[in-house]
Design an enzyme around this catalytic site. Structure first.
Site, PDB file in Angstrom:
ATOM      1  N   GLU A   1      -5.515  -0.671  -7.622  1.00 34.22           N
ATOM      2  CA  GLU A   1      -4.592   0.372  -8.076  1.00 34.22           C
ATOM      3  C   GLU A   1      -3.359  -0.330  -8.660  1.00 34.22           C
ATOM      4  OE1 GLU A   1      -3.335   2.677  -4.651  1.00 34.22           O
ATOM      5  OE2 GLU A   1      -3.748   4.523  -5.749  1.00 34.22           O
TER       6      GLU A   1
ATOM      7  N   SER B   1       0.828  -1.209   0.000  1.00 36.71           N
ATOM      8  CA  SER B   1       0.000   0.000   0.000  1.00 36.71           C
ATOM      9  C   SER B   1       0.861   1.257   0.000  1.00 36.71           C
ATOM     10  CB  SER B   1      -0.938   0.000   1.204  1.00 36.71           C
ATOM     11  OG  SER B   1      -0.253  -0.366   2.363  1.00 36.71           O
TER      12      SER B   1
ATOM     13  N   ASN C   1      -3.670   6.179  -1.037  1.00 35.44           N
ATOM     14  CA  ASN C   1      -3.235   6.493   0.323  1.00 35.44           C
ATOM     15  C   ASN C   1      -2.605   7.870   0.450  1.00 35.44           C
ATOM     16  OD1 ASN C   1      -4.174   4.334   1.834  1.00 35.44           O
ATOM     17  ND2 ASN C   1      -2.592   2.995   0.998  1.00 35.44           N
TER      18      ASN C   1
ATOM     19  N   HIS D   1      -2.580  -3.246  -6.074  1.00 35.22           N
ATOM     20  CA  HIS D   1      -3.047  -2.865  -4.739  1.00 35.22           C
ATOM     21  C   HIS D   1      -4.566  -3.004  -4.631  1.00 35.22           C
ATOM     22  CE1 HIS D   1      -3.477   0.640  -1.624  1.00 35.22           C
ATOM     23  NE2 HIS D   1      -3.498  -0.525  -1.031  1.00 35.22           N
TER      24      HIS D   1
HETATM   25  N1  3HC Z   1     -17.320 -10.885   1.875  1.00 30.04           N
HETATM   26  C1  3HC Z   1     -18.585 -10.953   1.461  1.00 30.04           C
HETATM   27  N2  3HC Z   1     -19.539 -10.044   1.779  1.00 30.04           N
HETATM   28  C2  3HC Z   1     -19.146  -9.024   2.568  1.00 30.04           C
HETATM   29  C3  3HC Z   1     -17.825  -8.864   3.034  1.00 30.04           C
HETATM   30  C4  3HC Z   1     -16.893  -9.880   2.657  1.00 30.04           C
HETATM   31  N3  3HC Z   1     -15.610  -9.833   3.049  1.00 30.04           N
HETATM   32  N4  3HC Z   1     -17.743  -7.727   3.778  1.00 30.04           N
HETATM   33  C5  3HC Z   1     -18.971  -7.185   3.773  1.00 30.04           C
HETATM   34  N5  3HC Z   1     -19.819  -7.964   3.040  1.00 30.04           N
HETATM   35  C6  3HC Z   1     -21.215  -7.714   2.759  1.00 30.04           C
HETATM   36  C7  3HC Z   1     -22.076  -7.888   4.008  1.00 30.04           C
HETATM   37  O1  3HC Z   1     -22.465  -9.213   4.173  1.00 30.04           O
HETATM   38  C8  3HC Z   1     -23.266  -7.010   3.689  1.00 30.04           C
HETATM   39  O2  3HC Z   1     -24.172  -7.654   2.871  1.00 30.04           O
HETATM   40  P1  3HC Z   1     -25.759  -7.340   3.006  1.00 30.04           P
HETATM   41  O3  3HC Z   1     -25.912  -5.868   2.717  1.00 30.04           O
HETATM   42  O4  3HC Z   1     -26.369  -8.213   1.961  1.00 30.04           O
HETATM   43  O5  3HC Z   1     -26.094  -7.720   4.402  1.00 30.04           O
HETATM   44  C9  3HC Z   1     -22.647  -5.895   2.846  1.00 30.04           C
HETATM   45  O6  3HC Z   1     -21.380  -6.359   2.386  1.00 30.04           O
HETATM   46  C10 3HC Z   1     -22.445  -4.660   3.664  1.00 30.04           C
HETATM   47  O7  3HC Z   1     -21.753  -5.004   4.857  1.00 30.04           O
HETATM   48  P2  3HC Z   1     -22.226  -4.621   6.326  1.00 30.04           P
HETATM   49  O8  3HC Z   1     -23.718  -4.676   6.424  1.00 30.04           O
HETATM   50  O9  3HC Z   1     -21.420  -5.460   7.277  1.00 30.04           O
HETATM   51  O10 3HC Z   1     -21.733  -3.178   6.604  1.00 30.04           O
HETATM   52  P3  3HC Z   1     -21.667  -1.922   5.686  1.00 30.04           P
HETATM   53  O11 3HC Z   1     -22.954  -1.678   4.961  1.00 30.04           O
HETATM   54  O12 3HC Z   1     -21.092  -0.854   6.548  1.00 30.04           O
HETATM   55  O13 3HC Z   1     -20.577  -2.290   4.585  1.00 30.04           O
HETATM   56  C11 3HC Z   1     -18.316  -2.081   3.995  1.00 30.04           C
HETATM   57  C12 3HC Z   1     -19.314  -2.712   4.946  1.00 30.04           C
HETATM   58  C13 3HC Z   1     -18.497  -2.707   2.598  1.00 30.04           C
HETATM   59  C14 3HC Z   1     -16.943  -2.456   4.525  1.00 30.04           C
HETATM   60  C15 3HC Z   1     -18.563  -0.542   3.939  1.00 30.04           C
HETATM   61  O14 3HC Z   1     -18.649  -0.028   5.239  1.00 30.04           O
HETATM   62  C16 3HC Z   1     -17.473   0.187   3.214  1.00 30.04           C
HETATM   63  O15 3HC Z   1     -17.448   0.224   1.994  1.00 30.04           O
HETATM   64  N6  3HC Z   1     -16.536   0.804   3.984  1.00 30.04           N
HETATM   65  C17 3HC Z   1     -15.385   1.499   3.436  1.00 30.04           C
HETATM   66  C18 3HC Z   1     -14.350   0.481   3.064  1.00 30.04           C
HETATM   67  C19 3HC Z   1     -13.123   1.128   2.499  1.00 30.04           C
HETATM   68  O16 3HC Z   1     -12.991   2.322   2.337  1.00 30.04           O
HETATM   69  N7  3HC Z   1     -12.148   0.259   2.176  1.00 30.04           N
HETATM   70  C20 3HC Z   1     -10.880   0.704   1.683  1.00 30.04           C
HETATM   71  C21 3HC Z   1      -9.919   0.818   2.821  1.00 30.04           C
HETATM   72  S1  3HC Z   1      -8.391   1.449   2.287  1.00 30.04           S
HETATM   73  C22 3HC Z   1      -7.553   0.073   1.795  1.00 30.04           C
HETATM   74  O17 3HC Z   1      -7.998  -1.043   1.854  1.00 30.04           O
HETATM   75  C23 3HC Z   1      -6.204   0.318   1.223  1.00 30.04           C
HETATM   76  C24 3HC Z   1      -5.095   0.102   2.210  1.00 30.04           C
HETATM   77  O18 3HC Z   1      -3.869   0.295   1.538  1.00 30.04           O
HETATM   78  C25 3HC Z   1      -5.147   0.987   3.435  1.00 30.04           C
END
Ligand code: 3HC
Length: 282
Positions: A148, A115, A186, A136
């Protein structure tokens, strides 16, 4: 086509899973057998969710038949593509990239899920670095469409386009970046998280209201402090350190409140607390 993923933490497991659910044969490697058990468990749960919604063909059991969980890296010798997804430490990644290079054939594509570490720097540890690039992914990998792609000065453009096609076939939507610290994502995300931590540290507002501002005011799915907890506070600190060291700009300097949480073992969701207390909250 056979794909190997080295490192079976959250990211490596997600990467192996998306290849497997799209019909690839996968070697899911980790040097700790206990981690391989966890990886299989995480994959099974995620695949069950996706299967129950009709989002993947085949049951988790059927898909997992194409995944070989192993702690023996020499098994990946016939892989056509290898994804490195080990800890975000230069020494660990360089060692693993050298071992991958020694094991697979000279034409196999090698990607790093780093990352923040320079792809040019990592490419020094890869034999035939023209087949090496940054790939990424974002957490949770099975859900997030973005990948990415980062090239080094030596990456062959044809390898970049091969990887793009593979990712599009996985349902991903890639962007490309030059090898500048933090790439696109990032470099922009970490100053946002950093500023949110400073707002928290200066008692301008509390964590809930800082996050609510971004969820309700900007339609972000998570506020910046929740997101920092989700990414891992140690990971955020490591990325900020890289950005701060490489650019020498104080806008990337890890805040003291972040450092103190990390020092006290409060690493976010994975440790049970960070800016929020998950055992209490959920
Ligand atoms: N596998 C399968 N399904 C999944 C899952 C997984 N790993 N994670 C979440 N889901 C599904 C859930 O089952 C749920 O399904 P449903 O709506 O049918 O019940 C749906 O996704 C939504 O999940 P939740 O209800 O648990 O919660 P949210 O609605 O809050 O969604 C989230 C969770 C998708 C993580 C959302 O909050 C989100 O998009 N958050 C931001 C994530 C983000 O920004 N990620 C990038 C981080 S930066 C990075 O990774 C880079 C690094 O270098 C730092």
């Amino acid at each position: 086509m056979k794909v190997a993923v080295i490192g079976s933490g959250t990211m490596g497991t997600g990467i192996g899973q998306v290849f497997a659910q799209n019909g690839y044969e996968v070697y899911q490697v980790d040097f700790y057998t206990a981690q391989l058990e966890k990886s299989k468990d995480i994959m099974t749960k995620s695949l069950s969710k996706l299967h129950s919604k009709g989002l993947v063909d085949g049951s988790p059991e059927q898909i997992l038949k194409s995944v070989t969980f192993t702690d023996n890296i020499s098994q990946i010798h016939d892989a056509d593509m290898v994804m490195e997804a080990v800890f975000e430490k230069l020494e660990t990644k360089s060692d693993v990239l050298s071992r991958i290079s020694d094991t697979v054939n000279d034409k196999a594509i090698i990607g790093s899920n780093t990352s923040s570490i320079s792809i040019n720097k990592l490419s020094k540890f890869v034999k035939n670095p023209e087949r090496f690039l940054g790939v990424h992914f974002f957490n949770p990998v099975p859900i997030m469409k973005l990948v990415e792609l980062v090239t080094s000065e030596k990456t062959d453009p044809s390898k970049l386009s091969d990887v793009k096609k593979i990712l599009i076939g996985l349902g991903k939507d890639p962007v490309t970046s030059q090898d500048y610290p933090g790439f696109i994502s990032n470099r922009i995300l970490m100053p946002l998280i950093r500023e949110a931590i400073l707002v928290f540290e200066e008692h301008v507002s509390n964590a809930e209201d800082i996050d609510k501002t971004f969820r309700l005011g900007m339609n972000h799915p998570m506020g910046p402090l929740e997101l920092a907890d989700f990414i891992g506070l140690d990971v955020c600190q490591d990325i900020m350190e890289v950005l701060y060291t490489e650019y020498g700009d104080p806008r990337y300097k890890p805040p003291i409140a972040l450092r103190n949480l990390v020092l006290s073992g409060k690493l976010g969701r994975k440790s049970g607390s960070g800016f929020y207390d998950y055992e209490v909250k959920k």
